[in-house]
Motif scaffolding. Sequence first.
Motif, PDB file in Angstrom:
ATOM      1  N   VAL A   1      -6.895 -18.583  52.996  1.00  0.00           N
ATOM      2  CA  VAL A   1      -6.157 -17.411  52.519  1.00  0.00           C
ATOM      3  C   VAL A   1      -7.069 -16.515  51.685  1.00  0.00           C
ATOM      4  CG1 VAL A   1      -3.880 -18.471  52.592  1.00  0.00           C
ATOM      5  CG2 VAL A   1      -5.297 -18.774  50.552  1.00  0.00           C
ATOM      6  N   ALA A   2      -6.676 -15.261  51.588  1.00  0.00           N
ATOM      7  CA  ALA A   2      -7.528 -14.265  50.923  1.00  0.00           C
ATOM      8  C   ALA A   2      -7.391 -14.288  49.405  1.00  0.00           C
ATOM      9  CB  ALA A   2      -7.190 -12.873  51.448  1.00  0.00           C
ATOM     10  N   TYR A   3      -6.302 -14.883  48.894  1.00  0.00           N
ATOM     11  CA  TYR A   3      -6.040 -14.850  47.456  1.00  0.00           C
ATOM     12  C   TYR A   3      -5.706 -16.259  46.941  1.00  0.00           C
ATOM     13  CZ  TYR A   3      -5.385  -9.966  48.770  1.00  0.00           C
ATOM     14  OH  TYR A   3      -5.558  -8.707  49.287  1.00  0.00           O
ATOM     15  N   ILE A   4      -5.788 -16.421  45.615  1.00  0.00           N
ATOM     16  CA  ILE A   4      -5.426 -17.715  45.031  1.00  0.00           C
ATOM     17  C   ILE A   4      -4.130 -17.634  44.232  1.00  0.00           C
ATOM     18  CG2 ILE A   4      -7.822 -18.521  44.900  1.00  0.00           C
ATOM     19  CD1 ILE A   4      -7.681 -17.954  41.840  1.00  0.00           C
ATOM     20  N   SER A   5      -3.748 -16.447  43.779  1.00  0.00           N
ATOM     21  CA  SER A   5      -2.538 -16.337  42.966  1.00  0.00           C
ATOM     22  C   SER A   5      -1.319 -16.122  43.854  1.00  0.00           C
ATOM     23  CB  SER A   5      -2.656 -15.190  41.955  1.00  0.00           C
ATOM     24  OG  SER A   5      -2.624 -13.948  42.620  1.00  0.00           O
ATOM     25  N   LEU A   6      -0.190 -16.711  43.448  1.00  0.00           N
ATOM     26  CA  LEU A   6       1.033 -16.576  44.227  1.00  0.00           C
ATOM     27  C   LEU A   6       1.494 -15.119  44.317  1.00  0.00           C
ATOM     28  CD1 LEU A   6       3.035 -19.707  43.033  1.00  0.00           C
ATOM     29  CD2 LEU A   6       2.185 -19.255  45.344  1.00  0.00           C
ATOM     30  N   VAL A   7       1.249 -14.359  43.275  1.00  0.00           N
ATOM     31  CA  VAL A   7       1.649 -12.943  43.272  1.00  0.00           C
ATOM     32  C   VAL A   7       0.994 -12.218  44.444  1.00  0.00           C
ATOM     33  CG1 VAL A   7       1.621 -10.788  41.965  1.00  0.00           C
ATOM     34  CG2 VAL A   7       1.916 -12.971  40.767  1.00  0.00           C
ATOM     35  N   ASN A   8      -0.314 -12.359  44.567  1.00  0.00           N
ATOM     36  CA  ASN A   8      -1.046 -11.674  45.632  1.00  0.00           C
ATOM     37  C   ASN A   8      -0.732 -12.249  47.011  1.00  0.00           C
ATOM     38  OD1 ASN A   8      -2.209 -10.092  43.673  1.00  0.00           O
ATOM     39  ND2 ASN A   8      -4.143 -11.211  43.623  1.00  0.00           N
ATOM     40  N   LEU A   9      -0.522 -13.556  47.073  1.00  0.00           N
ATOM     41  CA  LEU A   9      -0.204 -14.194  48.355  1.00  0.00           C
ATOM     42  C   LEU A   9       1.128 -13.697  48.907  1.00  0.00           C
ATOM     43  CD1 LEU A   9      -1.339 -17.847  47.609  1.00  0.00           C
ATOM     44  CD2 LEU A   9      -2.224 -16.405  49.444  1.00  0.00           C
ATOM     45  N   ILE A  10       2.128 -13.622  48.036  1.00  0.00           N
ATOM     46  CA  ILE A  10       3.447 -13.178  48.481  1.00  0.00           C
ATOM     47  C   ILE A  10       3.433 -11.709  48.880  1.00  0.00           C
ATOM     48  CG2 ILE A  10       5.835 -12.793  47.740  1.00  0.00           C
ATOM     49  CD1 ILE A  10       5.484 -15.305  45.943  1.00  0.00           C
ATOM     50  N   MET A  11       2.720 -10.899  48.105  1.00  0.00           N
ATOM     51  CA  MET A  11       2.664  -9.464  48.402  1.00  0.00           C
ATOM     52  C   MET A  11       1.616  -9.129  49.474  1.00  0.00           C
ATOM     53  SD  MET A  11       5.051  -8.204  46.632  1.00  0.00           S
ATOM     54  CE  MET A  11       4.739  -6.436  46.697  1.00  0.00           C
TER      55      MET A  11
ATOM     56  N   TYR B   1       5.258  -5.480  40.627  1.00  0.00           N
ATOM     57  CA  TYR B   1       6.087  -6.611  40.186  1.00  0.00           C
ATOM     58  C   TYR B   1       7.545  -6.411  40.613  1.00  0.00           C
ATOM     59  CZ  TYR B   1       2.550  -8.583  36.931  1.00  0.00           C
ATOM     60  OH  TYR B   1       1.459  -9.167  36.369  1.00  0.00           O
ATOM     61  N   GLN B   2       8.022  -5.174  40.512  1.00  0.00           N
ATOM     62  CA  GLN B   2       9.397  -4.893  40.887  1.00  0.00           C
ATOM     63  C   GLN B   2       9.601  -5.121  42.389  1.00  0.00           C
ATOM     64  OE1 GLN B   2      11.925  -4.237  38.760  1.00  0.00           O
ATOM     65  NE2 GLN B   2      13.248  -4.418  40.565  1.00  0.00           N
ATOM     66  N   ALA B   3       8.623  -4.718  43.179  1.00  0.00           N
ATOM     67  CA  ALA B   3       8.687  -4.952  44.625  1.00  0.00           C
ATOM     68  C   ALA B   3       8.644  -6.445  44.932  1.00  0.00           C
ATOM     69  CB  ALA B   3       7.529  -4.230  45.306  1.00  0.00           C
ATOM     70  N   LEU B   4       7.844  -7.171  44.166  1.00  0.00           N
ATOM     71  CA  LEU B   4       7.767  -8.628  44.303  1.00  0.00           C
ATOM     72  C   LEU B   4       9.126  -9.272  44.028  1.00  0.00           C
ATOM     73  CD1 LEU B   4       6.077 -11.369  44.385  1.00  0.00           C
ATOM     74  CD2 LEU B   4       5.867 -11.080  41.912  1.00  0.00           C
ATOM     75  N   GLN B   5       9.758  -8.832  42.950  1.00  0.00           N
ATOM     76  CA  GLN B   5      11.072  -9.368  42.574  1.00  0.00           C
ATOM     77  C   GLN B   5      12.091  -9.159  43.696  1.00  0.00           C
ATOM     78  OE1 GLN B   5      11.952  -9.355  38.600  1.00  0.00           O
ATOM     79  NE2 GLN B   5      13.656 -10.697  39.072  1.00  0.00           N
ATOM     80  N   GLU B   6      12.076  -7.986  44.299  1.00  0.00           N
ATOM     81  CA  GLU B   6      13.006  -7.694  45.391  1.00  0.00           C
ATOM     82  C   GLU B   6      12.725  -8.574  46.601  1.00  0.00           C
ATOM     83  OE1 GLU B   6      12.521  -3.517  45.946  1.00  0.00           O
ATOM     84  OE2 GLU B   6      13.398  -3.014  43.990  1.00  0.00           O
TER      85      GLU B   6
ATOM     86  N   LYS C   1      -1.512  -8.610  49.166  1.00  0.00           N
ATOM     87  CA  LYS C   1      -2.497  -7.632  48.712  1.00  0.00           C
ATOM     88  C   LYS C   1      -2.829  -7.926  47.250  1.00  0.00           C
ATOM     89  CE  LYS C   1       0.980  -4.110  47.514  1.00  0.00           C
ATOM     90  NZ  LYS C   1       1.393  -2.713  47.741  1.00  0.00           N
ATOM     91  N   GLU C   2      -3.876  -7.297  46.746  1.00  0.00           N
ATOM     92  CA  GLU C   2      -4.272  -7.549  45.366  1.00  0.00           C
ATOM     93  C   GLU C   2      -3.399  -6.739  44.408  1.00  0.00           C
ATOM     94  OE1 GLU C   2      -8.498  -8.146  43.431  1.00  0.00           O
ATOM     95  OE2 GLU C   2      -7.867  -6.051  43.178  1.00  0.00           O
ATOM     96  N   VAL C   3      -2.443  -7.411  43.821  1.00  0.00           N
ATOM     97  CA  VAL C   3      -1.602  -6.816  42.784  1.00  0.00           C
ATOM     98  C   VAL C   3      -2.206  -7.109  41.417  1.00  0.00           C
ATOM     99  CG1 VAL C   3       0.682  -6.881  41.693  1.00  0.00           C
ATOM    100  CG2 VAL C   3       0.480  -7.002  44.190  1.00  0.00           C
TER     101      VAL C   3
END
Length: 369
Positions: free
Chosen positions: A295-305, A344-349, A307-309
Amino acid sequence: MNYYIVAGEASGDLHGAHLIRALRGMDAHAQFRIVGGDQMQQASGEHAVLHIADMSYMGFVEVLVHIRSILRNLKTVKADLIAYRPDALVLIDFPGFNLKLAAFAKQHGIKVFYYISPKVWAWNTGRVKKIKRIVDHLFCILPFEVDFYAKWGMEVDYVGNPLLDAISQHHTNKQFKQSNGLDNKPLIALLPGSRKMEISKLLPEMSRLVKLFPGHQFVIAGAPNFDKSYYQHYIHGADIPIVFNQTYDLLKHAEAAVVASGTATLETALLHVPQVVVYKANALSIAIGRRVIKVAYISLVNLIMNKEVVKELIQEAANSNTISKELDQLLNNKIYREEMLAQYQALQERMGTPGASEKVARQLLAYLK
């Protein structure tokens, strides 16, 4: 029903505790045997067969170094599982240990339920075949996992993310600063992880930030399986308060956060705190990881989205100089900060609504009946 629930680290202990409470609400005759931490012990009223403080090792080299302890723990749980003979074995994340336990349970005719999918989509996708063979039902918490498993001909249950449950049920302590003796400077939260390796490698770099941001107060979120003296060993005399069992309150009062890669990155995002993600491990573990992780990222935030958030600083890049530059952007670049909060708001949705623990409990009972 008799349930045997196994978690091996702090995040799993949190989710296990919520699941136990949900099962109690739906099954008046629920009995529990647990491998976990303080929160699962409190929820179940049972003493853990093994505590997470004696189980959590991360990284290829770290696992090899502690292989004897890991094998001893596995032997202990296997023997206890056979002696207890539950109606259901519920495994929470922690795949290195739990997949071995799942195979053993399957051999002995015990129903196996896996809550929080092993991250097979990140590396060694061939393990899906093993999961399909040894797990009766898999409950996933990340939206993209359903499609991933479908490609392998495996039907899974998407239940939403239990972090949404924990956050929605949290009541903010408005007196957090006063009750912890903190001053009125804006806070920066330091979350160095819940494993010895993470803390030992990340906290010294985090502690050097104090002198670079004199207008802010840094506060460490302590993991429940360590005490203050353990953290003080790695901050080299820096004046950094440490709070335990108050991570959500700390984040809700923080202007920004420096967070070890893991579940905490997603919690920080769902609490709408701008963050920089950091990670360090044994150099050989990182070298192996970079070769096998897909995978391209290690953080769950970036993995779910996808892209690099949030900025990820790994290994050599996770030093006080680079962390301070990113932290300065989070604190002082209004456009940069607001863009992260919008993501973050888009992530929450995308994550959906709370209720994962209840969904797992309800489906688990339906499968058992």
